[in-house]
Structures are given as C-alpha cells and as structure tokens.
Design a protein around this motif. Structure first.
Motif, mmCIF file in Angstrom:
data_model
loop_
_atom_site.group_PDB
_atom_site.id
_atom_site.type_symbol
_atom_site.label_atom_id
_atom_site.label_comp_id
_atom_site.label_asym_id
_atom_site.label_seq_id
_atom_site.Cartn_x
_atom_site.Cartn_y
_atom_site.Cartn_z
ATOM 1 N N ILE A 15 8.209 -35.824 -39.326
ATOM 2 C CA ILE A 15 8.686 -34.795 -38.398
ATOM 3 C C ILE A 15 7.539 -34.427 -37.458
ATOM 4 C CG2 ILE A 15 9.759 -32.525 -38.176
ATOM 5 C CD1 ILE A 15 11.441 -34.561 -39.773
ATOM 6 N N THR A 16 7.540 -35.024 -36.297
ATOM 7 C CA THR A 16 6.493 -34.758 -35.310
ATOM 8 C C THR A 16 6.955 -33.665 -34.349
ATOM 9 O OG1 THR A 16 7.343 -36.393 -33.744
ATOM 10 C CG2 THR A 16 5.765 -37.182 -35.412
ATOM 11 N N PRO A 17 6.025 -33.022 -33.672
ATOM 12 C CA PRO A 17 6.419 -32.025 -32.670
ATOM 13 C C PRO A 17 7.314 -32.622 -31.579
ATOM 14 C CG PRO A 17 4.078 -31.835 -33.161
ATOM 15 C CD PRO A 17 4.571 -33.072 -33.855
ATOM 16 N N GLN A 18 7.039 -33.881 -31.188
ATOM 17 C CA GLN A 18 7.855 -34.536 -30.172
ATOM 18 C C GLN A 18 9.295 -34.703 -30.658
ATOM 19 O OE1 GLN A 18 4.877 -35.535 -31.250
ATOM 20 N NE2 GLN A 18 3.596 -36.202 -29.547
ATOM 21 N N ARG A 19 9.464 -35.151 -31.890
ATOM 22 C CA ARG A 19 10.808 -35.323 -32.446
ATOM 23 C C ARG A 19 11.532 -33.981 -32.502
ATOM 24 N NH1 ARG A 19 8.585 -39.459 -36.213
ATOM 25 N NH2 ARG A 19 9.205 -41.363 -35.147
ATOM 26 N N GLN A 20 10.813 -32.966 -32.908
ATOM 27 C CA GLN A 20 11.424 -31.646 -33.025
ATOM 28 C C GLN A 20 11.911 -31.129 -31.681
ATOM 29 O OE1 GLN A 20 8.052 -29.779 -35.096
ATOM 30 N NE2 GLN A 20 9.464 -29.343 -36.779
ATOM 31 N N ILE A 21 11.089 -31.265 -30.663
ATOM 32 C CA ILE A 21 11.461 -30.708 -29.364
ATOM 33 C C ILE A 21 12.613 -31.501 -28.723
ATOM 34 C CG2 ILE A 21 9.782 -31.960 -27.942
ATOM 35 C CD1 ILE A 21 9.369 -29.320 -26.409
ATOM 36 N N ILE A 22 12.628 -32.810 -28.912
ATOM 37 C CA ILE A 22 13.719 -33.630 -28.372
ATOM 38 C C ILE A 22 15.019 -33.316 -29.109
ATOM 39 C CG2 ILE A 22 14.580 -35.999 -28.101
ATOM 40 C CD1 ILE A 22 11.554 -36.823 -27.849
ATOM 41 N N LEU A 23 14.951 -33.234 -30.432
ATOM 42 C CA LEU A 23 16.128 -32.916 -31.233
ATOM 43 C C LEU A 23 16.671 -31.542 -30.870
ATOM 44 C CD1 LEU A 23 18.041 -33.694 -33.540
ATOM 45 C CD2 LEU A 23 16.362 -32.715 -35.119
ATOM 46 N N LYS A 24 15.798 -30.566 -30.755
ATOM 47 C CA LYS A 24 16.206 -29.202 -30.405
ATOM 48 C C LYS A 24 16.891 -29.184 -29.030
ATOM 49 C CE LYS A 24 15.738 -24.794 -31.626
ATOM 50 N NZ LYS A 24 16.891 -24.273 -32.309
ATOM 51 N N TYR A 25 16.342 -29.934 -28.083
ATOM 52 C CA TYR A 25 16.945 -29.997 -26.752
ATOM 53 C C TYR A 25 18.375 -30.543 -26.843
ATOM 54 C CZ TYR A 25 17.934 -31.121 -21.923
ATOM 55 O OH TYR A 25 18.538 -31.192 -20.692
ATOM 56 N N LEU A 26 18.553 -31.621 -27.577
ATOM 57 C CA LEU A 26 19.875 -32.240 -27.685
ATOM 58 C C LEU A 26 20.884 -31.321 -28.364
ATOM 59 C CD1 LEU A 26 18.716 -35.829 -28.599
ATOM 60 C CD2 LEU A 26 19.908 -35.147 -26.500
ATOM 61 N N ILE A 27 20.442 -30.557 -29.344
ATOM 62 C CA ILE A 27 21.337 -29.627 -30.026
ATOM 63 C C ILE A 27 21.697 -28.456 -29.110
ATOM 64 C CG2 ILE A 27 21.479 -27.930 -31.920
ATOM 65 C CD1 ILE A 27 19.807 -29.947 -33.590
ATOM 66 N N ASP A 28 20.719 -27.957 -28.369
ATOM 67 C CA ASP A 28 20.913 -26.766 -27.542
ATOM 68 C C ASP A 28 21.630 -27.025 -26.214
ATOM 69 O OD1 ASP A 28 19.654 -25.292 -29.488
ATOM 70 O OD2 ASP A 28 17.725 -25.201 -28.445
ATOM 71 N N HIS A 29 21.717 -28.276 -25.783
ATOM 72 C CA HIS A 29 22.305 -28.591 -24.477
ATOM 73 C C HIS A 29 23.460 -29.564 -24.631
ATOM 74 C CE1 HIS A 29 18.255 -27.159 -23.543
ATOM 75 N NE2 HIS A 29 18.772 -26.738 -22.421
ATOM 76 N N ASP A 30 24.557 -29.263 -23.993
ATOM 77 C CA ASP A 30 25.704 -30.164 -24.051
ATOM 78 C C ASP A 30 25.924 -30.869 -22.709
ATOM 79 O OD1 ASP A 30 26.659 -28.066 -22.571
ATOM 80 O OD2 ASP A 30 28.479 -27.762 -23.742
ATOM 81 N N ASN A 31 24.820 -31.159 -22.033
ATOM 82 C CA ASN A 31 24.877 -31.761 -20.700
ATOM 83 C C ASN A 31 24.877 -33.282 -20.718
ATOM 84 O OD1 ASN A 31 22.227 -31.826 -21.597
ATOM 85 N ND2 ASN A 31 21.337 -31.397 -19.598
ATOM 86 N N HIS A 32 24.921 -33.890 -21.909
ATOM 87 C CA HIS A 32 24.917 -35.352 -22.051
ATOM 88 C C HIS A 32 23.792 -35.945 -21.202
ATOM 89 C CE1 HIS A 32 29.065 -33.922 -22.760
ATOM 90 N NE2 HIS A 32 28.936 -34.674 -23.834
#
Length: 177
Positions: free
Chosen positions: A20-37
């Motif tokens: 679990i890297t900071p990069q993975r966390q921030i990308i995953l969080k972005y995808l969960i928080d945004h439904d803009n595909h």
C-alpha cells in the motif's frame, strides 16, 4: 460509506500481497470519490498538485493492477482511448454516441440479467464491460435520473437482443480459427 469502500479496497490489495503505497492510496481514493470516468490524463491533472512526484507511468501501472484485481474496470472511449471506473457496485454504462459522455446505470435487475446471460452463454460474463450506446443525451439523462422506467426496460430488451447477436458473432469468429 466511501471510507468503508476505500478500506475494503485496501484490504483486497493487502490480501493479494500488494504494498500500500501513497501513490496507490491517492489514485484509489480519487477513483472512489469521483464518478467522472476519468482517463489517465484526467487523474494525473487532478492529482499532480497534491502529489508532486506522481507520474503518468505510475498511474497507468496502478490502474492496470486495480483492474487485474477487479477493483476498477476499463471503458473504451470513442477516440480509441480508455476511461476508468471504480466498480464497487456492479452497473451498466450508457455512452452518448454524440458527445462520449458516460453515465452509470444502476439497474435493479442487474443480477437477473447476469444470470440470464450465464444461461444463454453457459459462461460467466463480466457485464460491466458491456455498454449501452445511445445517440441522444436526453435518453442518457432520463436513464440517470430513473425518470423513465419504460426506457430502462426498453434498453434492457435491446441490450439482451444485441448481446445475443454479439455473442453469436463472437462464437462464430472463435470457431473459424
């Protein structure tokens, strides 16, 4: 709720021995928080100020990993590119063939359609990759707002009919080799 989804996704990464890297966390969080595909470029532009050492290659690599683990899906774009979507709840996608806008359709009979397709094909399909293409944004808006249940049923019927054609064609193509 979003935090629970995020934690479940992190647990899935841990179960698969993924660091679990900071990069993975921030990308995953972005995808969960945004439904803009988003495309890779959209994700990069959104996160570059917050995470200065994030590269486009890192985003690509993490998206590939997330897709492999079933956390996200790829959605082909009209221009030949790819968009991404967090797939926490199975759903369909309606894509306007005029402007390319993608809208999530959380259809209540999703599981029934999944079972029907398994019965037809005798194989397990991932429905998220099957897209409903529409030519007019008015229809997509109606579907998104669930304001027209008859339209959703109509799309379902067309979807199943077109899928049967695609599956027969695909089977024919596979048997030719």
């Amino acid at each position: 709720m979003e935090n629970d989804i995020y934690q479940k996704s992190l647990n899935l990464l841990r179960e698969n021995k993924v660091r679990i890297t900071p990069q993975r966390q921030i990308i995953l969080k972005y995808l969960i928080d945004h439904d803009n595909h988003p495309s890779v470029e959209t994700i990069y532009k959104a996160l570059e100020d917050e995470f200065s050492n994030l590269s486009v290659a890192t985003i690509y690599n993490n998206l590939e990993l997330f897709e492999k683990l079933g956390i996200i899906i790829q959605i082909p774009n009209q221009d030949g590119g790819v968009r991404y979507d967090f797939f926490g709840t199975p759903h369909f996608h309606a894509i306007c063939e005029n402007c390319g806008k993608i809208v999530d359709i959380f259809y209540p009979k999703y599981k029934e359609i999944d079972q029907e397709l398994k019965n037809i094909t005798k194989i397990s399909l991932i429905l998220c990759h099957l897209l409903v293409g529409l030519k007019c944004m008015v229809y997509v808006t109606n579907v998104k707002n669930n304001s027209n249940k008859n339209l959703i049923d109509f799309i379902h019927e067309i979807f199943i009919f077109n899928l049967k054609i695609v599956l027969v064609y695909s089977f024919f193509q596979l048997t030719m080799f």
